[in-house]
Design a protein around this motif. Structure first.
Motif, PDB file in Angstrom:
ATOM      1  N   GLU A  52       0.856  -1.216   0.000  1.00  0.00           N
ATOM      2  CA  GLU A  52      -0.157  -0.131   0.114  1.00  0.00           C
ATOM      3  C   GLU A  52       0.980   1.270  -0.119  1.00  0.00           C
ATOM      4  O   GLU A  52       1.917   1.548   0.715  1.00  0.00           O
ATOM      5  CB  GLU A  52      -0.712  -0.101   1.426  1.00  0.00           C
ATOM      6  CG  GLU A  52      -1.651  -1.324   1.448  1.00  0.00           C
ATOM      7  CD  GLU A  52      -3.021  -1.101   0.510  1.00  0.00           C
ATOM      8  OE1 GLU A  52      -3.457  -0.098   0.341  1.00  0.00           O
ATOM      9  OE2 GLU A  52      -3.494  -2.237   0.286  1.00  0.00           O
ATOM     10  N   GLU A 106      -3.797   2.968  -4.824  1.00  0.00           N
ATOM     11  CA  GLU A 106      -2.706   3.024  -3.635  1.00  0.00           C
ATOM     12  C   GLU A 106      -2.335   1.432  -3.512  1.00  0.00           C
ATOM     13  O   GLU A 106      -1.516   1.296  -2.572  1.00  0.00           O
ATOM     14  CB  GLU A 106      -3.598   3.106  -2.208  1.00  0.00           C
ATOM     15  CG  GLU A 106      -4.207   4.570  -2.265  1.00  0.00           C
ATOM     16  CD  GLU A 106      -5.324   4.797  -3.199  1.00  0.00           C
ATOM     17  OE1 GLU A 106      -5.835   5.942  -3.560  1.00  0.00           O
ATOM     18  OE2 GLU A 106      -6.247   3.650  -3.386  1.00  0.00           O
ATOM     19  N   SER A 107      -2.644   0.314  -4.147  1.00  0.00           N
ATOM     20  CA  SER A 107      -2.794  -1.004  -3.471  1.00  0.00           C
ATOM     21  C   SER A 107      -2.313  -1.843  -4.680  1.00  0.00           C
ATOM     22  O   SER A 107      -2.806  -1.658  -6.000  1.00  0.00           O
ATOM     23  CB  SER A 107      -4.100  -1.540  -3.112  1.00  0.00           C
ATOM     24  OG  SER A 107      -3.841  -2.807  -2.728  1.00  0.00           O
TER      25      SER A 107
END
Lengths: 113, 113
Positions: free
Chosen positions: B24, B72-73
């Protein structure tokens, strides 16, 4: 694809001496050459980089040189200190960015007192 | 506190099981990468993604899978098809602009038992 060779694999210098690490690359289209430092148990961090339109770049005790004709680039550390002890990785990319980096195999630098 | 976070730090897996490594970032970086680090072999690119819902194979993608549903991931799944999964896995992110560095996470050490 790109192939990056790095030498030496280990390097031991006395504090205050200079250290030189050399890399060669195979893809003549590569245009971005960063150097990363990885201290024991920590993440790699960028210490200096150079683009193909520049022959040399300095940042305090660290310098990088690039010879496009010979397809090799080198990291020079002057006045080495114990905190310079780490593994150093060279890398190359043809994108001009951090995208799709091909890394060398690393050099373990040991600075002795 | 901005950065890139990998979890867990250590992971043990039984042979034949799939396992997912988390990555993340809250740096608002467009690009994310997964590298594998083995002793004496430097960092090798597994997969990379430059935009949400799109990703590309790197040099050693066989036996791995990824997804990029959110900016974000970028989770990495090590499947049972990966013949030698024991390694140190590093996630990184960057913006796609020249002379910008790749920011690395702290890494996940995967051991197959």
């Amino acid at each position: 694809g790109e192939n990056v060779e790095q030498h030496p694999s280990t390097l031991s210098v006395q504090e205050g001496d200079s250290a030189v690490i050399k890399c060669t690359y195979s893809d003549s289209a590569s245009n971005y050459f960063p150097w990363y430092k990885q201290e024991l148990g920590k993440r790699p961090q960028l210490i200096i980089d150079i683009r193909s339109n520049v022959g040399e770049k300095k940042d305090q005790r660290i310098a990088v040189t690039l010879n496009k004709t010979a397809k090799h680039f080198s990291l020079h550390i002057t006045e080495t200190q114990p905190e310079d002890s780490a593994v150093y990785f060279c890398a190359a990319s043809r994108t001009g960015t951090a995208s799709k980096l091909t890394f060398g195999t690393g050099t373990r630098l040991q600075v002795t007192l | 506190d901005g950065g890139i976070t990998q979890s867990p730090k250590y992971l043990f897996r039984k042979e034949g099981q799939n396992v997912t490594l988390s990555c993340e970032q809250n740096l608002n970086h467009d690009a994310m990468y997964w590298y594998r680090q083995d002793p004496g072999q430097g960092l090798r690119l597994i997969y990379y993604s430059q935009i949400v819902n799109d990703f590309q194979k790197g040099d050693i993608a066989e036996g791995y899978s990824v997804s990029r549903e959110k900016k974000e991931s970028f989770p990495l799944t090590v499947t049972s098809a990966q013949k030698n999964p024991t390694a140190f896995y590093l996630c990184a992110s960057s913006i796609l602009r020249v002379n910008t560095e790749a920011f690395f996470g702290q890494g996940t050490r995967l051991t197959v038992v």
